[in-house]
Design an enzyme around this catalytic site. Structure first.
Site, PDB file in Angstrom:
ATOM      1  N   HIS A   1      30.349  62.374  92.845  1.00 55.11           N
ATOM      2  CA  HIS A   1      28.968  62.088  93.272  1.00 55.11           C
ATOM      3  C   HIS A   1      28.103  61.845  92.054  1.00 55.11           C
ATOM      4  CE1 HIS A   1      29.644  66.457  93.022  1.00 55.11           C
ATOM      5  NE2 HIS A   1      28.398  66.580  92.593  1.00 55.11           N
ATOM      6  N   LEU A   2      27.202  60.894  92.200  1.00 57.72           N
ATOM      7  CA  LEU A   2      26.172  60.663  91.199  1.00 57.72           C
ATOM      8  C   LEU A   2      24.914  61.343  91.694  1.00 57.72           C
ATOM      9  CD1 LEU A   2      26.593  56.798  90.637  1.00 57.72           C
ATOM     10  CD2 LEU A   2      27.749  58.646  89.422  1.00 57.72           C
ATOM     11  N   HIS A   3      24.304  62.169  90.841  1.00 54.85           N
ATOM     12  CA  HIS A   3      22.983  62.697  91.159  1.00 54.85           C
ATOM     13  C   HIS A   3      21.972  61.650  90.703  1.00 54.85           C
ATOM     14  CE1 HIS A   3      24.064  67.066  91.709  1.00 54.85           C
ATOM     15  NE2 HIS A   3      25.109  66.699  90.990  1.00 54.85           N
TER      16      HIS A   3
ATOM     17  N   GLY B   1      29.595  72.208  85.591  1.00 59.83           N
ATOM     18  CA  GLY B   1      29.022  72.819  86.788  1.00 59.83           C
ATOM     19  C   GLY B   1      29.300  72.059  88.062  1.00 59.83           C
ATOM     20  N   GLN B   2      30.379  71.268  88.080  1.00 55.82           N
ATOM     21  CA  GLN B   2      30.699  70.552  89.319  1.00 55.82           C
ATOM     22  C   GLN B   2      31.061  71.564  90.401  1.00 55.82           C
ATOM     23  OE1 GLN B   2      34.038  67.793  89.156  1.00 55.82           O
ATOM     24  NE2 GLN B   2      33.522  66.884  91.141  1.00 55.82           N
ATOM     25  N   SER B   3      30.338  71.517  91.509  1.00 51.34           N
ATOM     26  CA  SER B   3      30.577  72.495  92.576  1.00 51.34           C
ATOM     27  C   SER B   3      31.182  71.856  93.822  1.00 51.34           C
ATOM     28  CB  SER B   3      29.271  73.212  92.942  1.00 51.34           C
ATOM     29  OG  SER B   3      28.313  72.297  93.432  1.00 51.34           O
TER      30      SER B   3
ATOM     31  N   ASP C   1      19.941  65.469  98.460  1.00 56.00           N
ATOM     32  CA  ASP C   1      20.555  66.745  98.072  1.00 56.00           C
ATOM     33  C   ASP C   1      19.867  67.879  98.842  1.00 56.00           C
ATOM     34  OD1 ASP C   1      22.274  67.717  95.279  1.00 56.00           O
ATOM     35  OD2 ASP C   1      21.160  69.235  96.412  1.00 56.00           O
TER      36      ASP C   1
ATOM     37  N   ASN D   1      28.539  65.328  87.282  1.00 56.30           N
ATOM     38  CA  ASN D   1      29.166  66.511  86.716  1.00 56.30           C
ATOM     39  C   ASN D   1      30.659  66.457  86.988  1.00 56.30           C
ATOM     40  OD1 ASN D   1      26.721  67.682  85.817  1.00 56.30           O
ATOM     41  ND2 ASN D   1      26.279  68.364  87.895  1.00 56.30           N
TER      42      ASN D   1
HETATM   43  P1  AMP Z   1      27.499  69.413  91.624  1.00 52.65           P
HETATM   44  O1  AMP Z   1      27.087  70.835  91.341  1.00 52.65           O
HETATM   45  O2  AMP Z   1      27.249  68.453  90.517  1.00 52.65           O
HETATM   46  O3  AMP Z   1      28.937  69.363  92.124  1.00 52.65           O
HETATM   47  O4  AMP Z   1      26.556  68.934  92.791  1.00 52.65           O
HETATM   48  C1  AMP Z   1      26.777  69.234  94.134  1.00 52.65           C
HETATM   49  C2  AMP Z   1      25.478  69.039  94.830  1.00 52.65           C
HETATM   50  O5  AMP Z   1      25.722  68.977  96.222  1.00 52.65           O
HETATM   51  C3  AMP Z   1      24.463  70.174  94.619  1.00 52.65           C
HETATM   52  O6  AMP Z   1      23.278  69.636  94.026  1.00 52.65           O
HETATM   53  C4  AMP Z   1      24.229  70.706  96.032  1.00 52.65           C
HETATM   54  O7  AMP Z   1      22.876  71.077  96.239  1.00 52.65           O
HETATM   55  C5  AMP Z   1      24.617  69.524  96.881  1.00 52.65           C
HETATM   56  N1  AMP Z   1      25.075  69.827  98.215  1.00 52.65           N
HETATM   57  C6  AMP Z   1      26.033  70.719  98.594  1.00 52.65           C
HETATM   58  N2  AMP Z   1      26.218  70.679  99.915  1.00 52.65           N
HETATM   59  C7  AMP Z   1      25.377  69.741 100.405  1.00 52.65           C
HETATM   60  C8  AMP Z   1      25.101  69.234 101.711  1.00 52.65           C
HETATM   61  N3  AMP Z   1      25.740  69.679 102.791  1.00 52.65           N
HETATM   62  N4  AMP Z   1      24.158  68.260 101.842  1.00 52.65           N
HETATM   63  C9  AMP Z   1      23.501  67.795 100.745  1.00 52.65           C
HETATM   64  N5  AMP Z   1      23.728  68.238  99.488  1.00 52.65           N
HETATM   65  C10 AMP Z   1      24.645  69.195  99.313  1.00 52.65           C
END
Ligand code: AMP
Length: 119
Positions: A105-107, A98-100, A34, A92
């Site tokens: 994706h699995l954290h 808070g999915q962005s 990440d 998420n």
């Molecule tokens: P979420 O908020 O659960 O959707 O997680 C998205 C994750 O993607 C966040 O923890 C970001 O830091 C990570 N992220 C976004 N862009 C990148 C990238 N280019 N490379 C690695 N991680 C990323």
């Protein structure tokens, strides 16, 4: 599920168009660091094909994919030395969580004590 979605940053990482620190690949998944780590180990585990979120992995194909993704995440955790201390896997889904990034994706988080419930 589709092979790639336009303007999806994680599809672009899978395609090698955006750099990422890849930890491990499987035939249908990628694990990479990440960009904004929230734990000493913070890896994202994603399917190579575009799936918006866990709720979009439907039917027999989605069931198999989710099983493989979880197994793959556990293999990555082992490879990164997280088995003894343990780790957290989080996905998420939607705005309240808070999915962005709209690519499943699995954290994989580990390397420190974590509180519960998450904020
Ligand atoms: P979420 O908020 O659960 O959707 O997680 C998205 C994750 O993607 C966040 O923890 C970001 O830091 C990570 N992220 C976004 N862009 C990148 C990238 N280019 N490379 C690695 N991680 C990323």
């Amino acid at each position: 599920m589709s092979s790639a979605a336009a303007d999806c940053i994680f599809c672009r990482i899978v395609a090698g168009e955006i750099p990422a620190t890849v930890v491990r690949r499987s035939p249908d998944a990628v694990a990479f660091r990440d960009l904004d780590p929230r734990a000493p180990t913070h890896v994202l585990v994603i399917p190579s094909a575009h799936v918006g979120a866990v709720r979009d992995a439907t039917g027999p194909e989605g069931e198999a994919l989710l099983g493989r993704l979880l197994q793959f995440a556990a293999e990555v955790a082992t490879e990164l030395g997280l088995d003894a201390g343990g780790y957290r896997l989080v996905t998420n889904t939607g705005p309240d969580a808070g999915q962005s990034v709209a690519h499943l994706h699995l954290h994989l988080l580990g390397g420190r004590r974590m509180s519960w419930p998450p904020g």
